[in-house]
Design a protein around this motif. Structure first.
Motif, PDB file in Angstrom:
ATOM      1  N   TRP A 151       6.127  -3.834 -14.494  1.00  0.00           N
ATOM      2  CA  TRP A 151       4.893  -3.603 -15.238  1.00  0.00           C
ATOM      3  C   TRP A 151       4.500  -2.150 -15.068  1.00  0.00           C
ATOM      4  O   TRP A 151       4.369  -1.664 -13.944  1.00  0.00           O
ATOM      5  CB  TRP A 151       3.771  -4.491 -14.736  1.00  0.00           C
ATOM      6  N   CYS A 209      12.473  -4.966 -23.021  1.00  0.00           N
ATOM      7  CA  CYS A 209      11.309  -5.226 -23.864  1.00  0.00           C
ATOM      8  C   CYS A 209      11.030  -6.713 -23.847  1.00  0.00           C
ATOM      9  O   CYS A 209      11.946  -7.521 -23.858  1.00  0.00           O
ATOM     10  CB  CYS A 209      11.598  -4.759 -25.294  1.00  0.00           C
ATOM     11  N   CYS A 210       9.811  -7.046 -23.787  1.00  0.00           N
ATOM     12  CA  CYS A 210       9.447  -8.463 -23.695  1.00  0.00           C
ATOM     13  C   CYS A 210       8.242  -8.757 -24.571  1.00  0.00           C
ATOM     14  O   CYS A 210       7.394  -7.899 -24.786  1.00  0.00           O
ATOM     15  CB  CYS A 210       9.085  -8.827 -22.261  1.00  0.00           C
ATOM     16  N   ASP A 211       8.176 -10.008 -25.055  1.00  0.00           N
ATOM     17  CA  ASP A 211       7.012 -10.455 -25.800  1.00  0.00           C
ATOM     18  C   ASP A 211       5.904 -10.909 -24.860  1.00  0.00           C
ATOM     19  O   ASP A 211       4.750 -10.974 -25.229  1.00  0.00           O
ATOM     20  CB  ASP A 211       7.387 -11.618 -26.727  1.00  0.00           C
ATOM     21  N   ASN A 212       6.276 -11.227 -23.641  1.00  0.00           N
ATOM     22  CA  ASN A 212       5.333 -11.767 -22.678  1.00  0.00           C
ATOM     23  C   ASN A 212       5.482 -10.996 -21.370  1.00  0.00           C
ATOM     24  O   ASN A 212       6.590 -10.823 -20.875  1.00  0.00           O
ATOM     25  CB  ASN A 212       5.640 -13.249 -22.471  1.00  0.00           C
ATOM     26  N   SER A 213       4.373 -10.567 -20.781  1.00  0.00           N
ATOM     27  CA  SER A 213       4.436  -9.772 -19.551  1.00  0.00           C
ATOM     28  C   SER A 213       5.102 -10.526 -18.406  1.00  0.00           C
ATOM     29  O   SER A 213       5.711  -9.916 -17.539  1.00  0.00           O
ATOM     30  CB  SER A 213       3.042  -9.312 -19.141  1.00  0.00           C
ATOM     31  N   SER A 214       5.026 -11.836 -18.414  1.00  0.00           N
ATOM     32  CA  SER A 214       5.657 -12.594 -17.333  1.00  0.00           C
ATOM     33  C   SER A 214       7.184 -12.536 -17.411  1.00  0.00           C
ATOM     34  O   SER A 214       7.864 -12.804 -16.430  1.00  0.00           O
ATOM     35  CB  SER A 214       5.169 -14.045 -17.325  1.00  0.00           C
ATOM     36  N   ASP A 215       7.720 -12.160 -18.580  1.00  0.00           N
ATOM     37  CA  ASP A 215       9.168 -12.019 -18.729  1.00  0.00           C
ATOM     38  C   ASP A 215       9.684 -10.651 -18.265  1.00  0.00           C
ATOM     39  O   ASP A 215      10.874 -10.477 -18.058  1.00  0.00           O
ATOM     40  CB  ASP A 215       9.581 -12.201 -20.195  1.00  0.00           C
ATOM     41  N   THR A 275      -5.092  -6.568 -12.287  1.00  0.00           N
ATOM     42  CA  THR A 275      -3.797  -6.650 -12.962  1.00  0.00           C
ATOM     43  C   THR A 275      -2.669  -6.326 -11.989  1.00  0.00           C
ATOM     44  O   THR A 275      -1.615  -6.965 -12.016  1.00  0.00           O
ATOM     45  CB  THR A 275      -3.760  -5.709 -14.178  1.00  0.00           C
ATOM     46  N   GLN A 294       3.345 -12.213  -9.046  1.00  0.00           N
ATOM     47  CA  GLN A 294       4.504 -12.644  -9.825  1.00  0.00           C
ATOM     48  C   GLN A 294       5.778 -11.907  -9.406  1.00  0.00           C
ATOM     49  O   GLN A 294       6.800 -11.986 -10.074  1.00  0.00           O
ATOM     50  CB  GLN A 294       4.240 -12.422 -11.315  1.00  0.00           C
ATOM     51  N   LYS A 340       6.563  -8.754  -9.482  1.00  0.00           N
ATOM     52  CA  LYS A 340       6.999  -7.731 -10.431  1.00  0.00           C
ATOM     53  C   LYS A 340       7.027  -6.373  -9.741  1.00  0.00           C
ATOM     54  O   LYS A 340       6.225  -6.106  -8.847  1.00  0.00           O
ATOM     55  CB  LYS A 340       6.044  -7.652 -11.635  1.00  0.00           C
TER      56      LYS A 340
END
Length: 163
Positions: free
Chosen positions: A14, A4-10, A32, A39, A41
């Motif tokens: 995806w 779980c992340c607060d920021n999608s880059s973390d 997207t 990145q 992902k």
């Protein structure tokens, strides 16, 4: 791996859901995906776009969950994290008859605990020239009465436990 992340880059992966009714939504989806790939992902795509157009260049090699397979999302995410590409696009059928969409007992996040929306069917009867919904979601199919009753009971149980 982060769950779980607060920021999608973390995030390591995806999970992108899509709508194919209008081109701007599909364009945003494609952009997207490109951003995620830039990145590095891992990407799982879901919803109407991959269901209706599974051979589009921009989703080649990505894991795909079709509209009737969303209940298998955990399995697809786990396999994608392992480096595998999974494609689940089939229509659910019983004795040749098309069934409703994803299982009704999947967990939901309800914005208002007093309101529950229960789908009685999925798909579409029409073939409007401006819309790809029928192509993505298929012919109209209904959930069984037993599934609808079970979902209603489940909804009341959630309501009771929250009060």
């Amino acid at each position: 791996m982060k769950l779980c992340c607060d920021n999608s880059s973390d995030a390591d992966l995806w999970l992108l859901n899509s709508c194919t009714v209008k081109n701007p939504a599909e364009d945003h989806f494609r952009n997207t995906i490109k951003k995620a790939q830039e990145q590095n992902k891992k990407v799982v795509v879901a919803g109407c776009v991959p269901q209706a157009q599974p051979r589009m260049d921009y989703i080649k090699g990505l894991s795909i969950i079709g509209v009737q397979q969303i209940d298998r999302v955990v399995e697809v995410v786990e396999e994608t994290i392992k480096g595998h590409s999974v494609r689940l696009l089939g229509q659910k059928k019983d004795k040749g008859k098309r069934l409703g969409g994803a299982r009704l007992d999947l967990p939901k996040i309800r914005k208002n605990p007093l309101i529950e929306i229960i789908s009685v069917n999925t798909g579409c009867l029409n073939a409007c020239t401006y819309c790809k919904t029928k192509h993505a979601r298929g012919e109209l199919a209904s959930y069984s009465v037993a599934e609808l009753i079970d979902r209603a009971i489940q909804s009341f149980q959630v309501l009771e436990s929250g009060w």
